[in-house]
Design a protein around this motif. Structure first.
Motif, PDB file in Angstrom:
ATOM      1  N   PHE A  48       0.840  -1.189   0.000  1.00 57.33           N
ATOM      2  CA  PHE A  48       0.000   0.000   0.000  1.00 57.33           C
ATOM      3  C   PHE A  48       0.883   1.249   0.000  1.00 57.33           C
ATOM      4  O   PHE A  48       1.948   1.277   0.613  1.00 57.33           O
ATOM      5  CB  PHE A  48      -0.897   0.014   1.237  1.00 57.33           C
ATOM      6  N   THR A  59      -8.889   5.071  -4.343  1.00 51.61           N
ATOM      7  CA  THR A  59      -7.700   4.244  -4.547  1.00 51.61           C
ATOM      8  C   THR A  59      -7.471   3.968  -6.029  1.00 51.61           C
ATOM      9  O   THR A  59      -8.370   4.111  -6.851  1.00 51.61           O
ATOM     10  CB  THR A  59      -7.822   2.892  -3.826  1.00 51.61           C
ATOM     11  N   SER A  94      -5.412   0.638  -8.045  1.00 52.99           N
ATOM     12  CA  SER A  94      -4.705  -0.615  -7.808  1.00 52.99           C
ATOM     13  C   SER A  94      -4.411  -1.314  -9.128  1.00 52.99           C
ATOM     14  O   SER A  94      -5.177  -1.213 -10.086  1.00 52.99           O
ATOM     15  CB  SER A  94      -5.528  -1.531  -6.895  1.00 52.99           C
ATOM     16  N   VAL A 149      -1.545  -0.980  -4.236  1.00 48.84           N
ATOM     17  CA  VAL A 149      -2.761  -0.234  -3.919  1.00 48.84           C
ATOM     18  C   VAL A 149      -2.327   1.161  -3.490  1.00 48.84           C
ATOM     19  O   VAL A 149      -1.543   1.312  -2.553  1.00 48.84           O
ATOM     20  CB  VAL A 149      -3.568  -0.898  -2.784  1.00 48.84           C
ATOM     21  N   HIS A 193      -8.679  -0.278 -10.894  1.00 47.54           N
ATOM     22  CA  HIS A 193      -9.157  -0.734  -9.590  1.00 47.54           C
ATOM     23  C   HIS A 193      -9.143  -2.260  -9.546  1.00 47.54           C
ATOM     24  O   HIS A 193     -10.147  -2.910  -9.281  1.00 47.54           O
ATOM     25  CB  HIS A 193     -10.560  -0.183  -9.305  1.00 47.54           C
TER      26      HIS A 193
END
Length: 311
Positions: free
Chosen positions: A136, A210, A212, A229, A303
């Protein structure tokens, strides 16, 4: 904006194949990887390429099943034991020349999280693309309003920075270590990298969800796996707030127009941060269904759901 193909840029970053698109082709691809698991866990935590499996001198705490392609951390029963074994493994790998990133004292530990959300161990940053775990980060796009429209503060990474030396980047970008909160870490790094006061970032940064994606190589270009992410933020800067390098990680900042950013993306001057910029363009209606025929796939691949599974 110059002719801009978002989907083609995304395909250069989100390179890990999708099982749903072609299961047989996916099986062939993943056949070059081993599943990184912890003894007692039902689901794998990441993917490790066979070339690394073969190159490493594995300590006794590891068990390798070549038939099932399993890399198993065994003989550990708790968080501290697993973290200690992983640290020793990466240090041995660096000593043997198999891990290409120096393990610096005091580096922030990266959490390894199971599919059930359990914090299983901490790992040095140099191991994340080798063991293929989900990581992350937090990323900021900072802009100012001018008579010509929005302009963006874009840094160039220092030539001593690894990976991607000398390339363009997001205004501020950093990994999240164990226990860190996105906005708190962003404010800290904005000060350290861009000399932006922490209080200003805390007050003005706007959360934008976010992004990803999954890459099929390590940071030094070898076969590997990276699950990313990003917690994405945007922030308008007052005219008197001018980003300037505070530490040695950034060579300098440049105020760039939308057209200049797009042209740099097309030329490949950014690293995998292209994903962040495309998401920004979509949020602001710059990339839309009228000028991007593959918009549905673009949005889906911005995403990506990080399912780590065995086939």
């Amino acid at each position: 904006m110059p002719p801009f193909n978002s989907l083609e840029l995304i395909k250069k970053v989100d390179t890990w194949p999708y099982y749903q698109h072609d299961p047989d082709e996916y099986r062939v691809f993943v056949g070059n990887y081993y599943y990184f698991i912890i003894e007692g866990c039902k689901a794998p935590l990441g993917y490790t390429h066979a070339s690394f499996i073969e190159a490493m001198n594995w300590p006794p705490d590891w068990r390798i099943d070549h038939e099932k392609r399993l890399l198993v951390l065994s003989g550990t029963s708790n968080f501290n034991e697993r973290t200690k074994v992983m640290q020793a493994t990466l240090r041995q790998g660096y000593k043997d020349g198999k891990v290409q990133c120096l393990l610096k004292g005091g580096r922030e530990p990266i959490p390894v999280i199971s599919s059930a959300g359990e914090h299983m161990l901490d790992m040095d940053l140099c191991g994340v693309d080798i063991f293929g775990i989900v990581t992350f980060g937090v990323h900021l796009t900072a802009y100012v309003r001018t008579e010509e429209g929005l302009k963006y503060w874009v840094p160039r990474r220092a030539m001593t920075k690894t990976p991607y030396p000398g390339m363009l980047d997001n205004t501020v970008a950093t990994n999240l270590a164990s226990g860190q909160k996105p906005l708190e870490k962003l404010a800290q790094r904005a000060l350290e990298e861009a000399s932006i006061p922490e209080a200003y970032t805390q007050r003005h940064a706007k959360a934008c969800g976010t992004v990803s994606y999954q890459m099929s190589r390590t940071n030094d270009g070898k076969p590997g796996c990276q699950h990313h992410v990003q917690y994405v933020y945007e922030m308008e800067l007052a005219p008197e707030i001018i980003p300037t390098p505070f530490n040695s990680e950034v060579e300098g900042f440049r105020l760039m127009s939308l057209e200049e950013v797009a042209e740099a993306l097309i030329r490949g001057e950014f690293n995998f941060r292209a994903m962040t910029w495309i998401a920004h363009f979509i949020r602001h209606g710059i990339v839309n269904a009228e000028n991007e025929t593959g918009l549905a796939e673009v949005c889906a691949r911005l995403h990506r759901k990080h399912d780590i599974f065995m086939v």
